[in-house]
Design a protein around this motif. Structure first.
Motif, PDB file in Angstrom:
ATOM      1  N   UNK A  67       9.723  -5.277  -1.929  1.00  0.00           N
ATOM      2  CA  UNK A  67       9.545  -3.839  -2.162  1.00  0.00           C
ATOM      3  C   UNK A  67      10.912  -3.217  -2.446  1.00  0.00           C
ATOM      4  N   UNK A  68      11.026  -2.523  -3.578  1.00  0.00           N
ATOM      5  CA  UNK A  68      12.316  -1.987  -4.014  1.00  0.00           C
ATOM      6  C   UNK A  68      12.207  -0.481  -4.238  1.00  0.00           C
ATOM      7  N   UNK A  69      13.263   0.266  -3.867  1.00  0.00           N
ATOM      8  CA  UNK A  69      13.208   1.716  -4.063  1.00  0.00           C
ATOM      9  C   UNK A  69      13.318   2.090  -5.546  1.00  0.00           C
TER      10      UNK A  69
ATOM     11  N   UNK B   3       4.435  -2.487 -10.969  1.00  0.00           N
ATOM     12  CA  UNK B   3       3.509  -1.807 -10.057  1.00  0.00           C
ATOM     13  C   UNK B   3       4.283  -0.813  -9.199  1.00  0.00           C
TER      14      UNK B   3
ATOM     15  N   UNK C 207       4.414   2.005  -6.346  1.00  0.00           N
ATOM     16  CA  UNK C 207       3.645   2.326  -5.138  1.00  0.00           C
ATOM     17  C   UNK C 207       4.366   3.438  -4.383  1.00  0.00           C
ATOM     18  N   UNK C 208       3.678   4.019  -3.409  1.00  0.00           N
ATOM     19  CA  UNK C 208       4.291   5.070  -2.591  1.00  0.00           C
ATOM     20  C   UNK C 208       4.101   4.714  -1.134  1.00  0.00           C
ATOM     21  N   UNK C 209       5.128   4.973  -0.312  1.00  0.00           N
ATOM     22  CA  UNK C 209       4.999   4.651   1.112  1.00  0.00           C
ATOM     23  C   UNK C 209       4.346   5.818   1.860  1.00  0.00           C
ATOM     24  N   UNK C 210       4.282   5.727   3.188  1.00  0.00           N
ATOM     25  CA  UNK C 210       3.560   6.746   3.972  1.00  0.00           C
ATOM     26  C   UNK C 210       4.198   8.125   3.847  1.00  0.00           C
ATOM     27  N   UNK C 211       5.471   8.160   3.470  1.00  0.00           N
ATOM     28  CA  UNK C 211       6.135   9.451   3.269  1.00  0.00           C
ATOM     29  C   UNK C 211       6.101   9.860   1.801  1.00  0.00           C
TER      30      UNK C 211
ATOM     31  N   UNK D 232       7.280   8.349  -0.730  1.00  0.00           N
ATOM     32  CA  UNK D 232       8.469   7.986  -1.501  1.00  0.00           C
ATOM     33  C   UNK D 232       8.103   6.846  -2.441  1.00  0.00           C
TER      34      UNK D 232
ATOM     35  N   UNK E 261       8.275   3.495  -4.660  1.00  0.00           N
ATOM     36  CA  UNK E 261       8.847   2.153  -4.637  1.00  0.00           C
ATOM     37  C   UNK E 261       8.181   1.335  -5.747  1.00  0.00           C
TER      38      UNK E 261
ATOM     39  N   UNK F 232       6.842  -2.901  -6.552  1.00  0.00           N
ATOM     40  CA  UNK F 232       6.792  -4.305  -6.158  1.00  0.00           C
ATOM     41  C   UNK F 232       7.604  -5.052  -7.200  1.00  0.00           C
TER      42      UNK F 232
ATOM     43  N   UNK G 231      18.670  -2.029   1.985  1.00  0.00           N
ATOM     44  CA  UNK G 231      18.349  -1.605   0.620  1.00  0.00           C
ATOM     45  C   UNK G 231      17.708  -0.221   0.655  1.00  0.00           C
ATOM     46  N   UNK G 232      16.853  -0.001   1.613  1.00  0.00           N
ATOM     47  CA  UNK G 232      16.220   1.302   1.835  1.00  0.00           C
ATOM     48  C   UNK G 232      15.707   1.261   3.267  1.00  0.00           C
TER      49      UNK G 232
ATOM     50  N   UNK H  36      14.109  -1.844   4.802  1.00  0.00           N
ATOM     51  CA  UNK H  36      14.136  -2.923   3.805  1.00  0.00           C
ATOM     52  C   UNK H  36      15.539  -3.509   3.766  1.00  0.00           C
TER      53      UNK H  36
ATOM     54  N   UNK I  81      -0.018  -0.381   4.443  1.00  0.00           N
ATOM     55  CA  UNK I  81       0.328   0.284   3.186  1.00  0.00           C
ATOM     56  C   UNK I  81      -0.754  -0.024   2.146  1.00  0.00           C
TER      57      UNK I  81
ATOM     58  N   UNK J 230      -2.263   0.363  -1.557  1.00  0.00           N
ATOM     59  CA  UNK J 230      -1.734   0.581  -2.906  1.00  0.00           C
ATOM     60  C   UNK J 230      -2.880   0.425  -3.910  1.00  0.00           C
TER      61      UNK J 230
ATOM     62  N   UNK K 197       4.272  -0.474   7.338  1.00  0.00           N
ATOM     63  CA  UNK K 197       4.969   0.774   6.985  1.00  0.00           C
ATOM     64  C   UNK K 197       5.242   1.588   8.242  1.00  0.00           C
TER      65      UNK K 197
ATOM     66  N   UNK L 267      10.387  -2.788   7.884  1.00  0.00           N
ATOM     67  CA  UNK L 267       9.073  -2.636   7.252  1.00  0.00           C
ATOM     68  C   UNK L 267       8.657  -3.951   6.587  1.00  0.00           C
ATOM     69  N   UNK L 268       9.569  -4.534   5.796  1.00  0.00           N
ATOM     70  CA  UNK L 268       9.296  -5.850   5.220  1.00  0.00           C
ATOM     71  C   UNK L 268       9.930  -6.884   6.135  1.00  0.00           C
TER      72      UNK L 268
END
Lengths: 572, 572
Positions: free
Chosen positions: A74-76, A94, A96-100, A102, A104, A106, B35-36, B39, B94, B96, B141, B153-154
């Motif tokens: 998972x990358x920002x 792909x 995606x959005x996290x629980x906040x 934000x 990201x 895949x 990374x975030x 993460x 999470x 998606x 998450x 998280x990951x």
């Protein structure tokens, strides 16, 4: 491993939805199972092969001086925005959005993450060159996942990245990686070829793909008959003909061709040689020229090479064909009647077309063609370029021999990225003179999961898979016949199992209470390269039976020699 | 490995945002980078440790008869709907959507996927018992990821699942896994304890956690002074007192207590022993009783055990405390003045409260308490239960000794799931009598990435990490002093490096042009257990200097003995 404690999961029937042989055999041999479209679980037999593939890659990467890391799946989004790929990448990325909430992604690849890491950690040219790699799960949301793990959505890649103070250092590491890739695929026992590849939109000067040769391959590779030259057909240059253009012999005439909408119809109805016809394709023009669309002229029997076309500065990327409406509005005629004579729009002519004389083409009037067209006399020959796919028999661009075409499966790609990522992400170091230098980068990928499928495309017969020793799920299988009825067979099988394990041989012991026929066909399907069959009949003569999966040959081997016999087979 | 070809990335300063020592040291030693939020990228040094951890786990799982598989990270929502966890799981799951807007999850665990696979592949009791495991990336998450990879998280987990025809078979495999887990953590050189754990909402009869003991642990573990008993405080039973309740000596009196809103204030203002006070907590009641809320009575110095409370049938799960408004509406008084006397609502009394006499509690009238309350005479004692956390000195539930409390980090969990998943997913096989039997299941997890952090919490000093041999990023480091000025030192270092590699020792050669002090402190920070320092001065006497990271001891070792000396150290 004993089959009684294992999950064998072989299937007798070929599943309906598996189109290519590797997908069929991976399902039948109990290597993978589909969880959802493009998502596969690796069953024990499949995973054993995958891990051997990964380990060979890891060993050769380490030997080549690359250092292993592991970056998140998972990358920002911020990093993808920095390089502009957040916008440029299609829906395969792909998001995606996290629980906040934000954003990201895949990760389908890790150029952004590694470049970010290296710009933070590496400050001086003294720390370069640096090669890093990982073996990690990737995700690419394919619109139509197919062929099992050959084109799945979740897959495992080895991706390596190298960082350099200058071009020379990059080129040296690129060569080292080339060597490492050859070692990797050789060790796996694969028939492969490194081929020149298009560097396309990423730019950079050098790029080679590694293809496993197989009829089911999605790529066409052009080979020279007389040299090592090999290139993806996307990249393979069609040389300009060296024979001069013949002098005109015909006058240009306007011919009614109401039933000739295609080259095939024109050739048939008017008995023309197809090599005397040309076809005219319209694509969107780039901002570099003052026209909305541009024509590409090809000989009737040639195919447009879309990659070559897209790489022309006059053509918009991505390559987009003009619609019939656009063409009709600008030309006054529709597809089937297009050509260069009298054309007010720009066109680019393929080398092969530029040497034609007395040829036929659409007249830009519906249902009419000109025959006997000649360059200069009837229409000016403008820009000439390489627009077509090579065909078998074309001279090789290397200057030696002619070209042959074969199908290949891309399993690796090495790439001189140059400063494409390091520039946009400001990844620089202090050079020897104390000044900041943007790092040169290379990237080097191998599709680990795809390699498994590609190996099967190249190594199978009607009975199933035939594994090369190095990546077989097991090196040897012991198949005792009716063990549960013969104490002698059972004892011999147990002893051989223990002896082979003691020698470090990766052995499967089929200790199921199954009929011999079922056990033998399961093991042939799974493709274990070396089989020892233990039965009362051969034991009466002091032998076990050795069967080689690839040759199919059965040999009686004295019981006391069987370990040495197998060691010799495995050493080959 | 040579440091010159490696990415060392040590930091002198402790990063501000790292709260616990393992997080600080993993950043400083160049093991991980953020990374975030939640993460982390595993840099080479970190990944080397992680891979050694994974390999130990893999070897012991294989020995225990479990077979390795690999399931996708991305899982289709349908399976989660089958078990009901699509709705029950909080936002840690999470969710998606792919390009076709189909719902998926990033797997935080794989019970659904493995149960689906096994119900498709396993048809007969003859294929059981079957144990499968994977080492795979998971995603959870977390609302507040913290402590680096301790709660990211990951993360990477080893998750194993076992399938059985009956309870006895499950219990046997559960015991085998218990043994395997002890072997794993022993091999890693960790001070750990298996502890009884709550089986909570998942149900099932047996469940044990494996904790690494460390002061920074988030869990409290109760140990017996005199036996092997150990339990998570969530689970540790507080035995009912065996001493009988004393006879009443006081009359019950209503006392004005306007300034006593808390037990502490009451005790202080009225000079009461805290053991003579009780506190009354209100939580939402379950549908099993006819009241919206229910009171829980605890001794003033005791803490509510929320897990025990939630496991009571009368209490709603998840445990929810009543609001002041709800309490005031139903009781007519607010928190600070609550108690059992005259109460119309149901209450449950902790064992310790049930044996109290002459005690004080709120009068259910604002600013008033009753003193001298006695059970039976003033208020009926109803349901009695174990509601509280144990405290040090409590008798051990095993019957031997008293309890001690220590902090632990949960690194593993083994669990008898029973038929929780197999029933909802209809995972059954044909039994010996030809009838369908729902499979019994067990599950067994280890947090691979967390183990790395937990090891550091237990193995460090003021200079950095102190790795146990088995999971050290390198077993040995060679530190040559001023190698670039002394040919003799350089030659000796190169030779030792080659000799140690030839012996299969995992060795780092610090060949940087750095000052000796920098090299030594970097290597102590990274925590390599065995160091050989090569310098002109000791070589004059025919020695290298050996330094043990854990003891800090330096020993001169004759140059010709150093390989054997290191082998002896590593064999310990």
């Amino acid at each position: 491993m004993r089959t009684s404690k294992y999950l064998l999961s072989t299937l007798k029937e070929t599943p309906n939805d598996a189109e290519i042989v590797s997908h069929q055999l991976m399902l039948r041999a109990g290597m993978i199972r589909k969880l959802a479209s493009g998502l596969y679980t690796w069953l024990p037999t499949g995973l054993r092969v995958l891990r051997k593939v990964e380990n060979i890659i890891r060993e050769e990467m380490n030997k080549a001086g690359a250092v292993e890391t592991l970056m998140p799946v998972v990358q920002p989004s911020e990093l993808w925005q920095e390089t502009g790929r957040w916008d440029k990448f299609g829906p395969e990325l792909l998001r995606i959005a996290d629980r906040h909430d934000r954003p990201f992604v895949l990760g389908p690849t890790h150029e952004e993450v590694i470049t970010d890491m290296v710009r933070n950690e590496v400050k001086s040219y003294k720390q370069l060159p640096l090669s890093l790699y990982q073996i990690q799960t990737k995700f690419r949301d394919e619109v139509r996942p197919r062929f099992g793990v050959m084109r799945s959505r979740e897959f495992i890649m080895k991706d390596a990245y190298s960082f350099h103070i200058d071009r020379e250092s990059l080129e040296a590491t690129y060569q080292d990686m080339h060597t490492a890739y050859c070692n990797i695929f050789n060790r796996m026992g694969l028939d492969f070829r490194p081929v020149l590849a298009d560097s396309g939109a990423i730019g950079g000067s050098g790029s080679q793909e590694f293809h496993v040769l197989a009829e089911s391959g999605e790529d066409l590779i052009a080979f020279s008959t007389d040299s090592d030259y090999a290139a993806n057909i996307e990249k393979a240059e069609a040389l300009a003909p060296t024979t001069p253009r013949a002098e005109p012999t015909q006058a240009m005439t306007l011919v009614d061709t109401p039933d000739a909408k295609t080259i095939a119809q024109l050739v048939e109805q008017f008995d023309l040689p197809i090599e005397q016809t040309i076809k005219t394709l319209y694509v969107k023009a780039s901002e570099h020229i003052e026209a909305p669309i541009i024509a590409l002229l090809l000989r009737g029997d040639h195919e447009l090479n879309e990659v070559k076309a897209e790489n022309l500065p006059e053509v918009a990327a991505p390559l987009t064909f003009a619609t019939e409406e656009e063409i009709r509005e600008l030309i006054g005629a529709g597809p089937g009647s297009l050509g260069p004579v009298g054309l007010k729009l720009p066109f680019i002519t393929d080398h092969a077309v530029a040497v034609m004389s007395d040829f036929a083409a659409g007249a830009n009037i519906d249902d009419k063609h000109y025959f006997g067209i000649n360059w200069g006399r009837d229409v000016e020959l403008g820009q000439v370029a390489d627009l077509r796919n090579v065909v078998e028999g074309d001279p090789s661009p290397c200057g030696q021999g002619t070209l042959l075409l074969k199908r290949g499966i891309e399993v690796g790609h090495i790439f001189q990225l140059g400063t494409n990522y390091s520039e946009s992400m400001k990844a620089s170091v202090l050079g020897p003179d104390g000044k900041s230098v943007t790092m040169e980068m290379g990237c080097y990928g191998i599709g680990c999961t795809r390699v498994v499928a590609a190996s099967i495309e190249q190594n199978h017969d009607q009975n199933g898979i035939i594994w090369p020793n190095a990546i077989a799920p097991f090196e040897v299988v012991i198949v005792p016949m009716n063990m549960h009825k013969s104490e002698r067979v059972q004892e011999a099988a147990e002893k051989l199992y223990a002896d082979l394990q003691a020698q470090g041989i990766d052995v499967l012991f089929d200790d199921r209470k199954e009929r011999p026929g079922v056990m033998l066909s399961d093991m042939e399907l799974i493709g274990i390269p070396h089989m020892v069959i233990i039965g009362d009949r051969s034991m009466d003569e002091g032998n076990f039976e050795y069967k080689n999966r690839r040759s199919g040959e059965k040999t009686p081997v004295p019981m006391s020699d069987v370990v040495a016999h197998l060691q010799a087979q495995l050493a080959q």
